[in-house]
Structures are given as C-alpha cells and as structure tokens.
Scaffold this motif. Structure first.
Motif, PDB file in Angstrom:
ATOM      1  N   UNK A   1       0.842  -1.190   0.000  1.00 38.27           N
ATOM      2  CA  UNK A   1       0.000   0.000   0.000  1.00 38.27           C
ATOM      3  C   UNK A   1       0.886   1.252   0.000  1.00 38.27           C
ATOM      4  N   UNK A   2       0.645   2.203  -0.920  1.00 38.68           N
ATOM      5  CA  UNK A   2       1.473   3.411  -0.998  1.00 38.68           C
ATOM      6  C   UNK A   2       1.551   4.197   0.316  1.00 38.68           C
ATOM      7  N   UNK A   3       0.443   4.293   1.063  1.00 35.29           N
ATOM      8  CA  UNK A   3       0.458   5.017   2.336  1.00 35.29           C
ATOM      9  C   UNK A   3       1.371   4.319   3.349  1.00 35.29           C
ATOM     10  N   UNK A   4       1.350   3.002   3.324  1.00 31.56           N
ATOM     11  CA  UNK A   4       2.212   2.240   4.234  1.00 31.56           C
ATOM     12  C   UNK A   4       3.687   2.426   3.864  1.00 31.56           C
ATOM     13  N   UNK A   5       3.962   2.454   2.566  1.00 31.95           N
ATOM     14  CA  UNK A   5       5.336   2.695   2.117  1.00 31.95           C
ATOM     15  C   UNK A   5       5.824   4.067   2.570  1.00 31.95           C
ATOM     16  N   UNK A   6       4.993   5.073   2.394  1.00 29.21           N
ATOM     17  CA  UNK A   6       5.371   6.423   2.786  1.00 29.21           C
ATOM     18  C   UNK A   6       5.630   6.491   4.293  1.00 29.21           C
ATOM     19  N   UNK A   7       4.823   5.811   5.070  1.00 35.28           N
ATOM     20  CA  UNK A   7       5.010   5.790   6.518  1.00 35.28           C
ATOM     21  C   UNK A   7       6.342   5.141   6.896  1.00 35.28           C
ATOM     22  N   UNK A   8       6.836   4.262   6.047  1.00 33.97           N
ATOM     23  CA  UNK A   8       8.113   3.594   6.310  1.00 33.97           C
ATOM     24  C   UNK A   8       9.301   4.328   5.712  1.00 33.97           C
ATOM     25  N   UNK A   9       9.064   5.486   5.086  1.00 29.10           N
ATOM     26  CA  UNK A   9      10.164   6.312   4.619  1.00 29.10           C
ATOM     27  C   UNK A   9      10.409   6.338   3.126  1.00 29.10           C
ATOM     28  N   UNK A  10       9.571   5.646   2.355  1.00 27.19           N
ATOM     29  CA  UNK A  10       9.729   5.648   0.895  1.00 27.19           C
ATOM     30  C   UNK A  10       8.939   6.809   0.301  1.00 27.19           C
ATOM     31  N   UNK A  11       9.465   7.408  -0.761  1.00 23.77           N
ATOM     32  CA  UNK A  11       8.751   8.511  -1.414  1.00 23.77           C
ATOM     33  C   UNK A  11       7.917   8.026  -2.597  1.00 23.77           C
ATOM     34  N   UNK A  12       8.222   6.825  -3.101  1.00 27.89           N
ATOM     35  CA  UNK A  12       7.538   6.308  -4.283  1.00 27.89           C
ATOM     36  C   UNK A  12       7.816   4.818  -4.368  1.00 27.89           C
ATOM     37  N   UNK A  13       7.143   4.155  -5.309  1.00 28.43           N
ATOM     38  CA  UNK A  13       7.371   2.736  -5.536  1.00 28.43           C
ATOM     39  C   UNK A  13       7.295   2.463  -7.031  1.00 28.43           C
ATOM     40  N   UNK A  14       8.250   1.660  -7.509  1.00 29.72           N
ATOM     41  CA  UNK A  14       8.262   1.261  -8.912  1.00 29.72           C
ATOM     42  C   UNK A  14       8.457  -0.251  -8.957  1.00 29.72           C
ATOM     43  N   UNK A  15       7.494  -0.974  -9.529  1.00 28.03           N
ATOM     44  CA  UNK A  15       7.687  -2.418  -9.687  1.00 28.03           C
ATOM     45  C   UNK A  15       8.827  -2.694 -10.676  1.00 28.03           C
ATOM     46  N   UNK A  16       9.549  -3.757 -10.446  1.00 27.46           N
ATOM     47  CA  UNK A  16      10.642  -4.125 -11.356  1.00 27.46           C
ATOM     48  C   UNK A  16      10.126  -4.451 -12.749  1.00 27.46           C
ATOM     49  N   UNK A  17       8.848  -4.734 -12.859  1.00 27.51           N
ATOM     50  CA  UNK A  17       8.261  -5.045 -14.165  1.00 27.51           C
ATOM     51  C   UNK A  17       7.879  -3.790 -14.945  1.00 27.51           C
ATOM     52  N   UNK A  18       8.063  -2.602 -14.357  1.00 32.03           N
ATOM     53  CA  UNK A  18       7.735  -1.356 -15.047  1.00 32.03           C
ATOM     54  C   UNK A  18       8.660  -1.155 -16.237  1.00 32.03           C
ATOM     55  N   UNK A  19       8.187  -0.359 -17.188  1.00 30.09           N
ATOM     56  CA  UNK A  19       9.062  -0.062 -18.319  1.00 30.09           C
ATOM     57  C   UNK A  19      10.120   0.966 -17.906  1.00 30.09           C
TER      58      UNK A  19
END
Length: 126
Positions: free
Chosen positions: A94-112
């Motif tokens: 979940x993006x909100x959970x990631x942000x709470x843990x200190x990440x600013x964004x998320x990119x799956x390795x499968x992204x172009x």
C-alpha cells in the motif's frame, strides 16, 4: 559521457544482473550510478557519499529494504534522501504504508524503463 554533476542514483539490489541492467539504463538516461548488493553496504555507501536518490529493493539478504530505509531515515547524513521502493513482489504494498516507512515512491521491477526514469525525476523534483 555522463556529466559529473548529474544526479547520483544508488541502486541497492541483491541481484547482480538487476544492478547491471538498471545501472546501464540509468547511465544511458544521464544519471551517475552506484550500486550495492545489500542493505548494509547500501547504508554505508549512502552515509559515506550521499546519493541524490536511492532505488531500494525490498528482499535483501541480512537487512531487508524496509529495515535499511529505517536506518537511512535515522542517520543525519541520509535522512532526507528520496528512497524509491524498487520491488519484484507480486503483491504490491500500500502506498500510504510505504510512505510511513520512509519511501517517497514505488516502482515495480516489471515497469518499463520510462516509468523508472519518471519516478527518479519525480523524486528529484525535475
């Protein structure tokens, strides 16, 4: 040739082929690149020579990406470096959970490639 003032991206991933592939892509896109195979080495490298942005894998040996991000957030030299979660997990966090843990964004390795570069530019506010 890469400009020595180009943003430095630290790629922290335990898979050598991913580090090589992403490093090549980022250099082609004009970034300087440093790589680390685990959270311990990534933390040390970031504390010694702070990068402009970090791509952090989740599933790392020893210290996983979430734990490494926590250490980076608590260290004076690295606490403000944008950290992008770079994951191959099939169930994305979940993006909100990631942000709470200190990440600013998320990119799956499968992204172009273009999406990865866009995420880095967003993190750099470019």
């Amino acid at each position: 040739m890469i400009n020595p003032t180009s943003p430095l991206v630290l790629v922290i991933d335990d898979a050598a082929e991913i580090r090589e592939l992403i490093g090549h892509l980022l250099r082609r896109s004009g970034f300087r690149v440093a790589t680390a195979p685990d959270g311990f080495q990534g933390f040390k490298m970031a504390a010694d020579v702070p990068p402009d942005v970090i791509l952090m894998d989740f599933d790392l040996p020893g210290m996983d990406g979430v734990e490494a991000t926590g250490h980076l957030r608590r260290h004076e030299t690295t606490k403000n470096i944008p950290i992008i979660a770079f994951t191959g997990l099939s169930l994305l966090p979940d993006p909100a959970r990631l942000q709470a843990r200190g990440f600013c964004d998320m990119v799956p390795k499968t992204s172009d490639d273009a999406e990865l570069v866009r995420a880095i530019n967003r993190a750099l506010n470019r």
